[in-house]
Design an enzyme around this catalytic site. Sequence first.
Site, PDB file in Angstrom:
ATOM      1  N   HIS A 384     -36.489   2.848   7.705  1.00 62.91           N
ATOM      2  CA  HIS A 384     -35.818   1.636   8.175  1.00 62.91           C
ATOM      3  C   HIS A 384     -35.186   1.716   9.556  1.00 62.91           C
ATOM      4  CE1 HIS A 384     -34.804  -2.375   7.208  1.00 62.91           C
ATOM      5  NE2 HIS A 384     -34.576  -2.200   5.922  1.00 62.91           N
ATOM      6  N   SER A 500     -27.748  -9.887   3.572  1.00 64.74           N
ATOM      7  CA  SER A 500     -28.015  -9.840   4.994  1.00 64.74           C
ATOM      8  C   SER A 500     -28.925 -10.960   5.443  1.00 64.74           C
ATOM      9  CB  SER A 500     -28.634  -8.493   5.354  1.00 64.74           C
ATOM     10  OG  SER A 500     -28.754  -8.392   6.743  1.00 64.74           O
ATOM     11  N   THR A 511     -29.262  -8.154  12.551  1.00 60.49           N
ATOM     12  CA  THR A 511     -28.863  -8.836  11.327  1.00 60.49           C
ATOM     13  C   THR A 511     -27.412  -9.276  11.423  1.00 60.49           C
ATOM     14  OG1 THR A 511     -28.058  -6.822  10.321  1.00 60.49           O
ATOM     15  CG2 THR A 511     -30.364  -7.357   9.945  1.00 60.49           C
TER      16      THR A 511
END
Length: 669
Positions: A384, A500, A511
């Site tokens: 990620h 989110s 985000t």
Amino acid sequence: MMAGLLFTQYYSTLGKLKLLRNNTALRVLTTTQRQHSTNDGAGIEYLHKSVVPTMHYQKSLPRLPVPKLEDTIQRYLAAQIPLLNDEQYSNTEKVAHDFQNGIGKQLHEELVTLDKNNKQTSYISAPWFDMYLSARESVVLNFNPFMSFNPDPKLEYNNQLLRATNMVCSAVRFMKTLRAGLLEPEVFHLNPAKSDTDSFKKLIRWVPSSISWFGAYMVNAYPLDMSQYFRLFNSTRIPKYNRDKLFTDEKGHHLLVIRRGNLYVFDALDRDGNLINPAEIQAHLKYILADPTPAPAFPLGVLTSENRNTWAGLRQKLLDSGNGEALNLVDTALFCLCLDEEDMRDHIHISHNMLHGDGCNRWYDKSFSIILAKDGQAAINFEHSWGDGVAVLRFQNEVFKDTTEKPLVGPGSPPASVDSASAVKQLEFKLNAELEAGISKAKENFHAAVSKLTIDAMEFKKGGKVQLKKNKLSPDAIAQLAFQMGFLRQYGQTVATYESCSTAAFKHGRTETIRPASIHTKSCVKAFIQQPGQHTVEQLKGLLNECSKYHSQLTKEAAMGQGFDRHLFAMRYLANSKGIALPSLYLDSAYATINHNILSTSTLTSPAVSLGGFAPVVPDGFGVGYGVHDEWIGCNVSSYPSRNVHEFLKCVHKSLEDIFTVLDGKPIH
């Protein structure tokens, strides 16, 4: 640390504002569109040929705004009200206002100045990268999420070899389309009849990139940031002491394949960068699937599940032992294909296998891995740190669409008669006693971690999006309310909750957080659970409406970069980088509590995806993946031993029953 937090960065917006809907929506698949055709003009090399260049809008995207400090403090305090008693809130309110009028004002002004001097990016981009790459926890359970593919509608195409071949071919075609600038730009169309048309595309392509965003805006179309896409392929997170680094080398033409913990590479592109014959890819994969080499006693892939500093040290020892060339082939591979030897029993088995597996048949540091079980069940597990879910979901949608509508091999397609034994290279690693001990320890640590994780799923079949919209309620707001109700039923309290929202409508946007626990959800939960006979059906409907309106407001603010979490995070990061003593706001126990996200939630609906999942972000939390569909609502939830996920799902189901009973005009009991 933050798996759900990081996983949900894109998905919550989909299905609420629909701000980030993929502009190439998947159509209903037909069984007649199976054979590949070049009638679309794209040929075998590309998925399609966009009239508008892929990055046409990138230069003119609006910049992510730094919120006003007073707005951030007001939003922060509003989110704290449902979590604190009167005395705690009074103290936090004073601390927050002292910050606003003191050191916070200075930090905010410095942040604004810094942002003005870095117009090529966003104020959150560098600190957010740093947060990911400096984290020392294992990427497994803490960061990497999974999204599983729906099965191919034509059952015979779910054969492991066929599906692997078609997915590899489609993935390479996606990469080539992206790098040639032929991939459709990611755009949200508010009025597709005007903006998602051939005539508009032919016009906007001639508008200079420096102002093209404004041309799209004039017809209610909103291009999205695509800066993260270039990290999709040939990319790996490299472990380093204290802070990892991202590595990308677009020259790699080879694929990394893992089976039984053995690592193989073969070229998926020829010398000219063209996709090799799909029948050759099929032959090479068939060769790997038939390889009798046993699983290694010391599978190297499990090291990627280790603490990052531990892995960094062991990787250096691997390099010192003469494994540089083999590691470089892993790092520069297009992506990773994991061929598993198990059939999947059910959704729970799929979730465990695709989220973590056995630790040995994975390379968790690759930007993404396509995992294929023996029965053809497929999923993407992705690292990620390089970006958010925008690129991964677009990739997954396109690969599913291409493999199901235009598969390049089928049940009657024979593999090519090629010498796979020379084309496929099995990677061999030189290991000493210290490295073998490190691998054994990594296995122990991995199994100790994943053995604590429980996953359960629930389907509520008595209503969904259609009924909620008829009642003018936000489907996402009601799902989030059900989680608040469920937790209060089970544990008697309201806790910090994270959802989110992508800010990809802005250049290098990342985000923002939606905070679903509010004074409105607290009042509604109290009325439904603690005072069931004291309110009329109409009063309860009114409370549901208030929750929906407020949640929609929070969602809109977050999508526009007007939350509070990222602003406070950036100011804290700035204070740290300048050596300023941490302001009292960040030392307040209430700040720690609201960032201890016991409910970490993520929503995802896509025709390509059957379910997604991630681990809790804190030891006493839940990782809640969910989808609100037309006629039903589904949840896929994880927990560690300190929480009972089975009981939680029963409580959520009961909460949804009560909500839909009220919407039917009946009293609850």
